[in-house]
Design an enzyme around this catalytic site. Structure first.
Site, mmCIF file in Angstrom:
data_model
loop_
_atom_site.group_PDB
_atom_site.id
_atom_site.type_symbol
_atom_site.label_atom_id
_atom_site.label_comp_id
_atom_site.label_asym_id
_atom_site.label_seq_id
_atom_site.Cartn_x
_atom_site.Cartn_y
_atom_site.Cartn_z
ATOM 1 N N ASP A 15 29.123 60.437 42.751
ATOM 2 C CA ASP A 15 28.973 61.613 41.869
ATOM 3 C C ASP A 15 27.852 61.479 40.844
ATOM 4 O OD1 ASP A 15 31.234 62.259 43.290
ATOM 5 O OD2 ASP A 15 32.523 62.604 41.565
ATOM 6 N N LYS A 113 33.523 66.115 48.170
ATOM 7 C CA LYS A 113 34.957 66.061 47.883
ATOM 8 C C LYS A 113 35.332 67.108 46.842
ATOM 9 C CE LYS A 113 34.199 62.279 44.627
ATOM 10 N NZ LYS A 113 34.640 62.941 43.403
ATOM 11 N N CYS A 158 36.484 58.967 39.010
ATOM 12 C CA CYS A 158 36.115 58.928 40.425
ATOM 13 C C CYS A 158 35.759 57.529 40.914
ATOM 14 C CB CYS A 158 34.994 59.924 40.683
ATOM 15 S SG CYS A 158 35.561 61.632 40.418
#
Ligand SMILES: [Zn+2]
Length: 211
Positions: A15, A113, A158
């Site tokens: 990310d 995701k 994450c």
């Protein structure tokens, strides 16, 4: 010659997207500082996988989609407790794009995701309902990967969830501390390190990996 990591090792770059950078919709403090560290690490890895948080605009994790709520408060959803976030990483927006300073042209796979409207997914392996796999474990297994090195944003969400799920899926897992930055909401960073240690995830500094 600098150390090189072979086909059994994978750098998982989590990310590193505009909305998590300073000035972004869900800014992680000093999030941009991970980029040069990740770029140095990536040169040492033959295998690199990227993830992107990738939500529809009506996603269940956005406070804006729950009347009377504010970002960063927690609500009960059918699959469990969920932190509500500012609207971020909406599919195909600038905020969802990868940071342009990333130099990972040799990355072979991008996992998107959080694309199911009703379920969040901090982890690169398993959605937040803890039942829906992203397919990453199967991909890594088929490619012969045994060890996953987690870097990116954010350490306590994450990155931590991905490292824990890597362990649960049978991989060795390492978090490269200086290649991550945290959100640290209500003690979440300290809790994450405790959980990672308890699960047998190694915590290292990038310099130790490259020397
Ligand atoms: Zn998200």
């Amino acid at each position: 010659m600098a150390k090189q990591y072979g086909p059994e090792d994978c750098l998982l770059v989590i990310d590193v997207q505009n909305d998590f950078m300073p000035g972004g919709a869900l800014a992680v403090a000093h999030g941009d500082e991970v980029v040069p560290v990740i770029n140095r690490l990536a040169q040492a890895f033959a295998r690199v996988v990227l993830t992107q948080d990738w939500h529809p605009a009506d996603h269940v994790s956005f406070a804006a989609n729950h009347a009377g709520t504010q970002p960063f408060q927690t609500v009960a959803l059918p699959y469990g407790q969920q932190v509500l976030w500012p609207t971020h990483c909406v599919q195909d927006t600038h905020g969802a794009a990868l940071h342009t300073g990333l130099e990972v042209q040799h990355a072979q796979m991008v996992i998107r995701k959080g694309h199911h409207r009703e379920v969040d997914s901090y982890s690169a392996f398993m959605e937040a309902d803890r039942a829906t796999p992203t397919g990453l474990a199967g991909y890594l297994r088929e490619r012969g990967v045994r060890r996953v090195f987690c870097v990116g944003l954010a350490t306590d969400y994450c990155v931590a969830w991905s490292a824990l799920d890597a362990r649960a899926a049978g991989f060795e897992a390492v978090v490269v501390e200086d290649a991550c930055r945290a959100i640290d909401l209500d003690g979440s960073l300290a809790r994450a390190w405790q959980d990672l240690e308890a699960a047998g995830v190694r915590r290292v500094h990038s310099a130790a990996l490259l020397s």
